[in-house]
Write a protein that holds these residues in place. Structure first.
Motif, PDB file in Angstrom:
ATOM      1  N   PRO A 188       0.802  -1.251  -0.086  1.00 17.74           N
ATOM      2  CA  PRO A 188       0.016  -0.135  -0.015  1.00 17.74           C
ATOM      3  C   PRO A 188       0.902   1.269  -0.070  1.00 17.74           C
ATOM      4  CG  PRO A 188      -0.905  -1.429   1.512  1.00 17.74           C
ATOM      5  CD  PRO A 188       0.523  -2.190   0.971  1.00 17.74           C
ATOM      6  N   GLY A 189       1.816   1.392   0.673  1.00 12.43           N
ATOM      7  CA  GLY A 189       2.789   2.527   0.702  1.00 12.43           C
ATOM      8  C   GLY A 189       3.670   2.751  -0.575  1.00 12.43           C
ATOM      9  N   ALA A 190       3.607   1.986  -1.474  1.00 15.21           N
ATOM     10  CA  ALA A 190       4.625   2.241  -2.528  1.00 15.21           C
ATOM     11  C   ALA A 190       3.642   3.317  -3.696  1.00 15.21           C
ATOM     12  CB  ALA A 190       4.919   0.987  -3.323  1.00 15.21           C
ATOM     13  N   ARG A 191       4.457   4.234  -4.226  1.00 18.36           N
ATOM     14  CA  ARG A 191       3.686   4.914  -5.278  1.00 18.36           C
ATOM     15  C   ARG A 191       3.606   4.298  -6.573  1.00 18.36           C
ATOM     16  NH1 ARG A 191       5.994  10.723  -5.239  1.00 18.36           N
ATOM     17  NH2 ARG A 191       7.549   9.995  -6.930  1.00 18.36           N
ATOM     18  N   ALA A 228      -1.542   6.387   2.834  1.00 17.65           N
ATOM     19  CA  ALA A 228      -2.055   5.241   2.053  1.00 17.65           C
ATOM     20  C   ALA A 228      -2.397   3.963   2.695  1.00 17.65           C
ATOM     21  CB  ALA A 228      -0.677   5.004   1.165  1.00 17.65           C
ATOM     22  N   PHE A 229      -1.669   3.738   3.893  1.00 19.57           N
ATOM     23  CA  PHE A 229      -2.228   2.340   4.363  1.00 19.57           C
ATOM     24  C   PHE A 229      -3.631   2.651   5.055  1.00 19.57           C
ATOM     25  CE2 PHE A 229       2.217   1.488   4.284  1.00 19.57           C
ATOM     26  CZ  PHE A 229       2.554   0.333   4.306  1.00 19.57           C
ATOM     27  N   ALA A 230      -3.941   3.776   5.413  1.00 18.04           N
ATOM     28  CA  ALA A 230      -5.342   4.143   6.136  1.00 18.04           C
ATOM     29  C   ALA A 230      -6.273   4.105   4.966  1.00 18.04           C
ATOM     30  CB  ALA A 230      -5.186   5.424   6.932  1.00 18.04           C
ATOM     31  N   ASP A 231      -6.004   4.549   3.756  1.00 20.31           N
ATOM     32  CA  ASP A 231      -6.906   4.682   2.512  1.00 20.31           C
ATOM     33  C   ASP A 231      -7.247   3.231   2.244  1.00 20.31           C
ATOM     34  OD1 ASP A 231      -6.857   7.191   2.921  1.00 20.31           O
ATOM     35  OD2 ASP A 231      -5.739   7.566   1.061  1.00 20.31           O
ATOM     36  N   PHE A 232      -6.136   2.438   2.206  1.00 19.80           N
ATOM     37  CA  PHE A 232      -6.314   1.062   1.609  1.00 19.80           C
ATOM     38  C   PHE A 232      -7.054   0.294   2.637  1.00 19.80           C
ATOM     39  CE2 PHE A 232      -5.167  -3.321   1.372  1.00 19.80           C
ATOM     40  CZ  PHE A 232      -5.424  -3.812   0.011  1.00 19.80           C
ATOM     41  N   ALA A 233      -6.938   0.401   3.856  1.00 21.06           N
ATOM     42  CA  ALA A 233      -7.804  -0.357   4.782  1.00 21.06           C
ATOM     43  C   ALA A 233      -9.218  -0.140   4.739  1.00 21.06           C
ATOM     44  CB  ALA A 233      -7.122  -0.173   6.002  1.00 21.06           C
ATOM     45  N   LYS A 234      -9.403   1.274   4.576  1.00 20.26           N
ATOM     46  CA  LYS A 234     -10.750   1.851   4.331  1.00 20.26           C
ATOM     47  C   LYS A 234     -11.491   1.118   3.260  1.00 20.26           C
ATOM     48  CE  LYS A 234     -13.588   6.038   4.142  1.00 20.26           C
ATOM     49  NZ  LYS A 234     -13.393   7.525   3.910  1.00 20.26           N
ATOM     50  N   ALA A 235     -10.639   1.289   1.978  1.00 15.47           N
ATOM     51  CA  ALA A 235     -11.251   0.762   0.895  1.00 15.47           C
ATOM     52  C   ALA A 235     -11.555  -0.881   0.987  1.00 15.47           C
ATOM     53  CB  ALA A 235     -10.502   1.052  -0.364  1.00 15.47           C
ATOM     54  N   ALA A 236     -10.700  -1.460   1.768  1.00 14.73           N
ATOM     55  CA  ALA A 236     -10.951  -3.001   1.814  1.00 14.73           C
ATOM     56  C   ALA A 236     -12.035  -3.221   2.712  1.00 14.73           C
ATOM     57  CB  ALA A 236      -9.677  -3.586   2.514  1.00 14.73           C
ATOM     58  N   GLY A 246      -5.235  -4.233   6.864  1.00 16.17           N
ATOM     59  CA  GLY A 246      -5.574  -3.597   6.010  1.00 16.17           C
ATOM     60  C   GLY A 246      -5.082  -4.390   4.820  1.00 16.17           C
ATOM     61  N   HIS A 247      -4.977  -5.811   4.856  1.00 16.24           N
ATOM     62  CA  HIS A 247      -4.692  -6.619   3.583  1.00 16.24           C
ATOM     63  C   HIS A 247      -5.922  -7.469   3.369  1.00 16.24           C
ATOM     64  CE1 HIS A 247      -1.888  -8.790   1.277  1.00 16.24           C
ATOM     65  NE2 HIS A 247      -2.642  -9.830   1.688  1.00 16.24           N
ATOM     66  N   ALA A 248      -6.477  -7.250   2.228  1.00 17.33           N
ATOM     67  CA  ALA A 248      -7.513  -8.222   1.949  1.00 17.33           C
ATOM     68  C   ALA A 248      -6.931  -9.508   1.339  1.00 17.33           C
ATOM     69  CB  ALA A 248      -8.322  -7.570   0.472  1.00 17.33           C
ATOM     70  N   HIS A 249      -7.540 -10.559   1.790  1.00 19.53           N
ATOM     71  CA  HIS A 249      -6.936 -12.022   1.197  1.00 19.53           C
ATOM     72  C   HIS A 249      -7.611 -12.263  -0.274  1.00 19.53           C
ATOM     73  CE1 HIS A 249      -5.492 -12.943   4.968  1.00 19.53           C
ATOM     74  NE2 HIS A 249      -6.520 -12.277   5.492  1.00 19.53           N
TER      75      HIS A 249
END
Length: 356
Positions: A188-191, A228-236, A246-249
């Motif tokens: 999630p943290g990579a651009r 980016a980690f917060a956004d991904f966790a929210k989206a998941a 924050g990691h979807a399986h």
């Protein structure tokens, strides 16, 4: 008085890794980069001249291993060991035997694991005293990435360790949303950037390390990329997937199904001995699965933040930064792991903290 040395990164030469699976466009990217005026004061380390097809850029061979390119860059091949090659380059620069350079680019082979190179730069005293790890750039082939990620753990690891992900050949694929989501799950943290024929602004590509190379100061927000980690966790969560930290399986059993990315924050100042035991236990028992760790710590009896950075079981010695950049004094640590969940890491912390 601080227990930790102050960070000396700004006084050292930054090294960036260019990695990516076979055929993903590393060579094209490198050739384009070396044509930029901003890259003229660079040294480039490759495996073989023939593999990278730099012949049209070669102007003069200084000796059998070092060449001066038309752009003014220094280019050398890895004849034996990367540590030896890097040290020899620095000696030649100090002696004036090659033109001066301000940065080093290391291109890996397509099947290479970038972790040992990162470890070399993080904690090999013969190298890390003079060099520092700036950016890990990974090229991703939009056409073949899904198949490579399913079959090759090396491809997964190259993405998981990256600071920058460059998607190539996107124009050849109708829909890359699935690939984008898969990359975001892995790291999630990579651009993520799209590149056409390797064309990218070097200013957007490099400078991902904690220390801003221009301002010579720490940029914690950019380095950790907490948002980016917060956004991904929210989206998941909104997609309704079960996730851990924050990691979807994945529904399928691919190499990347076990990669977990998450951030842990602590509001109160931490005890360094407890933190040290916590990280030491993780390194000793799960080092192979601890892909990358980056963190800023607010420690008791330390007036300024302390940075930690590790790949597998090898960590850079913790360093004290000059100051807090803003009012946020929380400790924040980013983990990218293989099969180590956020709950496991927190449970271990609770056990260590309780015994502190």
């Amino acid at each position: 008085m601080s227990l930790f040395e102050s960070d000396k990164s700004a006084e050292r030469t930054p090294v960036s890794l260019i990695t990516g699976f076979l055929g993903s466009g590393k060579t094209t990217l490198l050739n384009r980069l070396l044509r930029h005026d901003a890259m003229k004061d660079s040294a480039v380390v490759i495996n073989e001249y023939g593999e990278v097809s730099l012949d049209h850029l070669l102007v003069e061979r200084v000796d059998g291993e070092v060449a001066v390119l038309a752009s003014g860059c220094i280019c050398c091949t890895i004849r034996s060991d990367l540590e030896e090659t890097l040290r020899a380059l620095l000696v030649r620069r100090d002696r004036g035997e090659v033109p001066p350079f301000r940065r080093i680019l290391v291109e890996t082979t397509g099947l290479a694991d970038p972790a040992p190179i990162a470890q070399l730069l993080l904690n090999n005293p013969l190298v890390s005293h003079f060099l520092w790890l700036d950016t890990v750039v990974t090229t991703v082939d939009a056409v073949n990435a899904a198949r490579q990620l399913d079959r090759q753990y090396e491809a997964v690891k190259q993405i998981a360790l990256a600071d920058r992900l460059l998607i190539t050949k996107r124009d050849l694929v109708k829909d890359t949303d699935t690939l984008d989501l898969r990359l975001r799950r892995l790291n999630p943290g990579a651009r993520i950037e799209s590149v056409v024929h390797g064309e990218v602004d070097p200013a957007q590509l490099f400078g991902a390390a904690l220390i801003d190379p221009e301002k010579k100061t720490a940029d914690i927000e950019r380095w950790l990329n907490e948002q980016a980690f917060a956004d991904f966790a929210k989206a998941a969560h909104e997609r309704g997937h079960h996730h851990d930290g924050g990691h979807a399986h994945h529904e399928h059993h691919s190499h990347d199904a076990s990669i977990l990315s998450f951030m842990i924050a602590f509001d109160d100042p931490l005890d360094w001995m407890a933190v040290s035991r916590w990280l030491a236990h993780l390194r000793a028992t799960r080092g192979e699965d601890l892909l990358r760790v980056k963190g800023i710590l607010n420690l008791r009896d330390e007036a300024t933040p302390v940075a930690v950075h590790g790949v597998h079981h090898v960590f850079h010695p913790p360093v004290a930064l000059a100051k807090w950049p803003n009012a946020d004094r929380r400790s924040r640590i980013v983990f990218i792991t293989r099969g180590i969940t956020r709950h496991e890491v927190l449970d271990l912390w609770q056990g260590v903290h309780a015994g502190a």
